[in-house]
Design a protein around this motif. Structure first.
Motif, mmCIF file in Angstrom:
data_model
loop_
_atom_site.group_PDB
_atom_site.id
_atom_site.type_symbol
_atom_site.label_atom_id
_atom_site.label_comp_id
_atom_site.label_asym_id
_atom_site.label_seq_id
_atom_site.Cartn_x
_atom_site.Cartn_y
_atom_site.Cartn_z
ATOM 1 N N SER A 354 4.956 4.706 7.702
ATOM 2 C CA SER A 354 4.266 5.729 6.913
ATOM 3 C C SER A 354 4.852 5.799 5.507
ATOM 4 C CB SER A 354 4.362 7.096 7.597
ATOM 5 O OG SER A 354 3.434 7.194 8.656
ATOM 6 N N VAL A 355 6.164 5.660 5.393
ATOM 7 C CA VAL A 355 6.782 5.599 4.060
ATOM 8 C C VAL A 355 6.184 4.430 3.275
ATOM 9 C CG1 VAL A 355 8.923 5.112 2.806
ATOM 10 C CG2 VAL A 355 8.935 6.737 4.709
ATOM 11 N N ALA A 356 6.069 3.272 3.936
ATOM 12 C CA ALA A 356 5.493 2.107 3.265
ATOM 13 C C ALA A 356 4.026 2.340 2.891
ATOM 14 C CB ALA A 356 5.617 0.878 4.167
ATOM 15 N N THR A 357 3.294 3.027 3.742
ATOM 16 C CA THR A 357 1.886 3.318 3.465
ATOM 17 C C THR A 357 1.744 4.244 2.258
ATOM 18 O OG1 THR A 357 1.402 3.079 5.826
ATOM 19 C CG2 THR A 357 -0.269 4.154 4.480
ATOM 20 N N VAL A 358 2.582 5.263 2.223
ATOM 21 C CA VAL A 358 2.570 6.197 1.093
ATOM 22 C C VAL A 358 2.885 5.474 -0.214
ATOM 23 C CG1 VAL A 358 3.854 8.123 0.074
ATOM 24 C CG2 VAL A 358 3.051 8.263 2.441
ATOM 25 N N LEU A 359 3.882 4.607 -0.186
ATOM 26 C CA LEU A 359 4.263 3.881 -1.400
ATOM 27 C C LEU A 359 3.202 2.858 -1.798
ATOM 28 C CD1 LEU A 359 8.077 3.429 -0.735
ATOM 29 C CD2 LEU A 359 6.982 4.987 -2.353
ATOM 30 N N ALA A 360 2.515 2.304 -0.803
ATOM 31 C CA ALA A 360 1.412 1.382 -1.112
ATOM 32 C C ALA A 360 0.310 2.100 -1.881
ATOM 33 C CB ALA A 360 0.865 0.773 0.174
ATOM 34 N N LEU A 361 0.020 3.333 -1.496
ATOM 35 C CA LEU A 361 -0.976 4.119 -2.216
ATOM 36 C C LEU A 361 -0.487 4.487 -3.607
ATOM 37 C CD1 LEU A 361 -2.311 6.535 0.563
ATOM 38 C CD2 LEU A 361 -3.487 4.555 -0.422
ATOM 39 N N ARG A 362 0.776 4.881 -3.706
ATOM 40 C CA ARG A 362 1.309 5.259 -5.018
ATOM 41 C C ARG A 362 1.304 4.088 -5.996
ATOM 42 N NH1 ARG A 362 7.630 6.064 -6.112
ATOM 43 N NH2 ARG A 362 7.409 3.799 -5.872
ATOM 44 N N ASP A 363 1.794 2.937 -5.528
ATOM 45 C CA ASP A 363 1.943 1.773 -6.412
ATOM 46 C C ASP A 363 0.733 0.846 -6.389
ATOM 47 O OD1 ASP A 363 4.402 2.815 -6.947
ATOM 48 O OD2 ASP A 363 5.524 1.375 -5.732
ATOM 49 N N ARG A 364 -0.218 1.131 -5.491
ATOM 50 C CA ARG A 364 -1.446 0.336 -5.357
ATOM 51 C C ARG A 364 -1.132 -1.135 -5.095
ATOM 52 N NH1 ARG A 364 -5.827 3.635 -6.711
ATOM 53 N NH2 ARG A 364 -5.039 5.669 -7.378
ATOM 54 N N VAL A 365 -0.238 -1.337 -4.145
ATOM 55 C CA VAL A 365 0.126 -2.689 -3.746
ATOM 56 C C VAL A 365 0.521 -2.679 -2.278
ATOM 57 C CG1 VAL A 365 2.525 -2.398 -4.525
ATOM 58 C CG2 VAL A 365 1.565 -4.698 -4.291
ATOM 59 N N VAL A 366 0.108 -3.706 -1.552
ATOM 60 C CA VAL A 366 0.361 -3.808 -0.113
ATOM 61 C C VAL A 366 1.404 -4.887 0.144
ATOM 62 C CG1 VAL A 366 -0.672 -4.427 2.109
ATOM 63 C CG2 VAL A 366 -1.960 -3.033 0.479
ATOM 64 N N PRO A 367 2.464 -4.581 0.894
ATOM 65 C CA PRO A 367 3.455 -5.601 1.232
ATOM 66 C C PRO A 367 2.832 -6.683 2.118
ATOM 67 C CG PRO A 367 4.277 -3.399 1.724
ATOM 68 C CD PRO A 367 2.812 -3.274 1.454
ATOM 69 N N PRO A 368 3.372 -7.886 2.083
ATOM 70 C CA PRO A 368 2.814 -8.964 2.897
ATOM 71 C C PRO A 368 3.221 -8.864 4.357
ATOM 72 C CG PRO A 368 4.755 -9.749 1.766
ATOM 73 C CD PRO A 368 4.517 -8.352 1.259
ATOM 74 N N THR A 369 2.457 -9.530 5.204
ATOM 75 C CA THR A 369 2.893 -9.855 6.562
ATOM 76 C C THR A 369 3.467 -11.259 6.480
ATOM 77 O OG1 THR A 369 1.099 -8.558 7.538
ATOM 78 C CG2 THR A 369 2.185 -10.177 8.958
ATOM 79 N N ILE A 370 4.777 -11.381 6.623
ATOM 80 C CA ILE A 370 5.382 -12.705 6.519
ATOM 81 C C ILE A 370 5.234 -13.451 7.849
ATOM 82 C CG2 ILE A 370 6.997 -11.889 4.765
ATOM 83 C CD1 ILE A 370 9.228 -12.104 6.876
ATOM 84 N N ASN A 371 5.478 -14.725 7.816
ATOM 85 C CA ASN A 371 5.420 -15.609 8.999
ATOM 86 C C ASN A 371 4.011 -15.757 9.561
ATOM 87 O OD1 ASN A 371 8.275 -15.880 8.892
ATOM 88 N ND2 ASN A 371 8.516 -13.983 10.060
ATOM 89 N N LEU A 372 3.024 -15.460 8.771
ATOM 90 C CA LEU A 372 1.633 -15.582 9.214
ATOM 91 C C LEU A 372 1.150 -16.993 8.871
ATOM 92 C CD1 LEU A 372 -0.545 -13.937 10.611
ATOM 93 C CD2 LEU A 372 -1.261 -13.076 8.383
ATOM 94 N N ASP A 373 1.700 -17.972 9.579
ATOM 95 C CA ASP A 373 1.441 -19.382 9.270
ATOM 96 C C ASP A 373 0.148 -19.902 9.899
ATOM 97 O OD1 ASP A 373 3.905 -19.421 7.936
ATOM 98 O OD2 ASP A 373 4.986 -19.918 9.783
#
Length: 415
Positions: A354-373
């Motif tokens: 939820s912290v990451a979701t809130v920051l994604a909205l604030r900064d308008r950027v979504v962190p990656p899902t790594i290892n998605l090969d």
């Protein structure tokens, strides 16, 4: 008129960072916090990797204070103190902003509680007798211990709660905080979750369930949500805390908001104690209820931080649920799983995400899902790289599901 609930403070300690700033930076850069377990006992286990916290709580807390808390309580207090200060409050509410301690509450969750204290003291009892059991063992091991320690630290007198709903616990605490404010029982609620179960017994137990990844030779590649090569989740530890506040109270003291905690949906599968409903029906209903409570349409959702733990069944079931809950709008939603970097923090997972979701909205950027090969074809826009979100009003969902069939979805809206 429904009371608006704002997020005015954030705190965390995680496998990728010792605070919010370092954690968010690591997530955006795709940095894994998974490594070989730094304890001799790990050599006897089938899974020898985990996401241990980047900064040990003993490096942050006063020694005397730390010794009176289980590791789960230590992590919780580190995150809570950061969030409380971030929201602009002083300890004991002595900063003269007029906040009434009888209007301050805590809802801090844990899936397992003080398991390290419990097992350490049982070992002492067996090996050295009852006189070697700590007189602090009970307050340290009880699941509500972390919540109580936070309540004492900030002087919360409205209520102190501890939701225990396995891996949905952290999000359930957020939902409870929203309810406390909307029901008029509190103006400020410190919510979140904590977990410290990187210990031989929980690790062995999850291993016996065949739930953990055994990619011991490549720890940073072991957690791989939606990837066809996934073989189980990776245990993580840490804590995350959000300060929720009624809009009226926040405005009165001039607080800055990160986002609005707009609504929550809570359901139960009633399917199996450990396996998710293969059709994701309970998860679907949770997301739909969160949207209704938040007054949102599926088309309003720009991003989902998914539960997606990297298990063969769970990831696919959640993808089905997202498509069912959002319908045609699901194709336009950027979906990620930060567990690919942090591992699975069990009762703290929902709070951290939820912290990451809130920051994604604030900064308008979504962190990656790594290892998605080699991704599964799940019909979703999976963010294998960092992704920008559009300008304008945005909303996002964070999902958490737990053993016992617990489902919790939280809806956040940009401010």
């Amino acid at each position: 008129m429904t009371t608006r609930v704002l997020v005015t403070g954030l705190g965390t300690t995680s496998p990728v960072g010792g605070d919010v700033t370092s954690t968010w930076s690591a997530l955006l850069s795709g940095q894994s916090g998974i490594d070989t377990i730094k304890h001799d006992w790990a050599g006897d286990l089938g899974t020898q990797i985990a996401g241990e916290v980047a900064v040990d709580p003993s490096d942050v807390l006063e020694r005397v204070k730390a010794r009176r808390l289980d590791r789960s309580g230590q992590l919780a207090l580190v995150a809570a103190l950061e969030a409380w200060a971030d929201a602009g409050f002083a300890l004991g509410d002595g900063d003269g902003d007029g906040t009434d301690p009888e209007r301050v509450a805590v809802a801090l969750a844990s899936g397992i509680g003080g398991v390290q204290t419990l097992l350490t003291n049982y070992d002492a009892l067996k090996e050295k007798g009852p006189r070697r059991v700590s007189p602090l063992a009970i307050p340290m091991l009880m699941p509500n211990g972390p919540a109580a320690s936070i309540g004492l630290a900030i002087g919360a007198k409205a209520a102190v709660h501890t939701p225990v709903s396995a891996c949905a616990s952290g999000n359930e605490a957020i939902a409870q905080g929203i309810d406390l404010i909307r029901l008029g029982r509190a103006d400020v609620v410190v919510v979140g979750g904590t977990e410290a179960a990187v210990h031989p017994l929980p690790m062995a137990a999850f291993g016996q369930m065949m739930a953990l990844s055994k990619r011991n030779d490549e720890p940073d590649k072991a957690s791989r949500p939606w990837d066809k090569g996934r073989d189980g989740f990776v245990m993580g530890e840490g804590a995350a805390v959000l300060v929720l506040e009624s809009e009226e109270h926040a405005k009165a003291r001039g607080a800055t908001a990160y986002a609005e905690a707009a609504g929550a949906g809570i359901t139960a599968d009633s399917h199996d104690i450990a396996q998710p409903d293969p059709a994701g029906l309970g998860a679907t209903r949770a997301m739909k209820r969160a949207l209704v409570e938040a007054g949102l349409e599926p088309s309003d959702i720009a991003h989902i931080n998914a539960h997606a733990t990297s298990t063969p069944l769970g990831d696919v079931a959640e993808a089905m649920a997202i498509r069912e809950a959002l319908g045609a709008a699901a194709e336009r939603v950027v979906v990620t799983s930060t567990k690919s970097m942090t591992g699975h923090l069990l009762g703290a997972a929902g709070a951290l995400e939820s912290v990451a979701t809130v920051l994604a909205l604030r900064d308008r950027v979504v962190p990656p899902t790594i290892n998605l090969d080699d991704p599964e074809e799940v019909g979703l826009d999976l963010a294998s790289t960092k992704r920008d979100l559009p300008e304008g009003d945005l909303a996002a969902l964070n999902n958490s599901f737990g053993f016992g069939g617990h489902n919790v979805a939280i809806a956040f809206r940009s401010v």
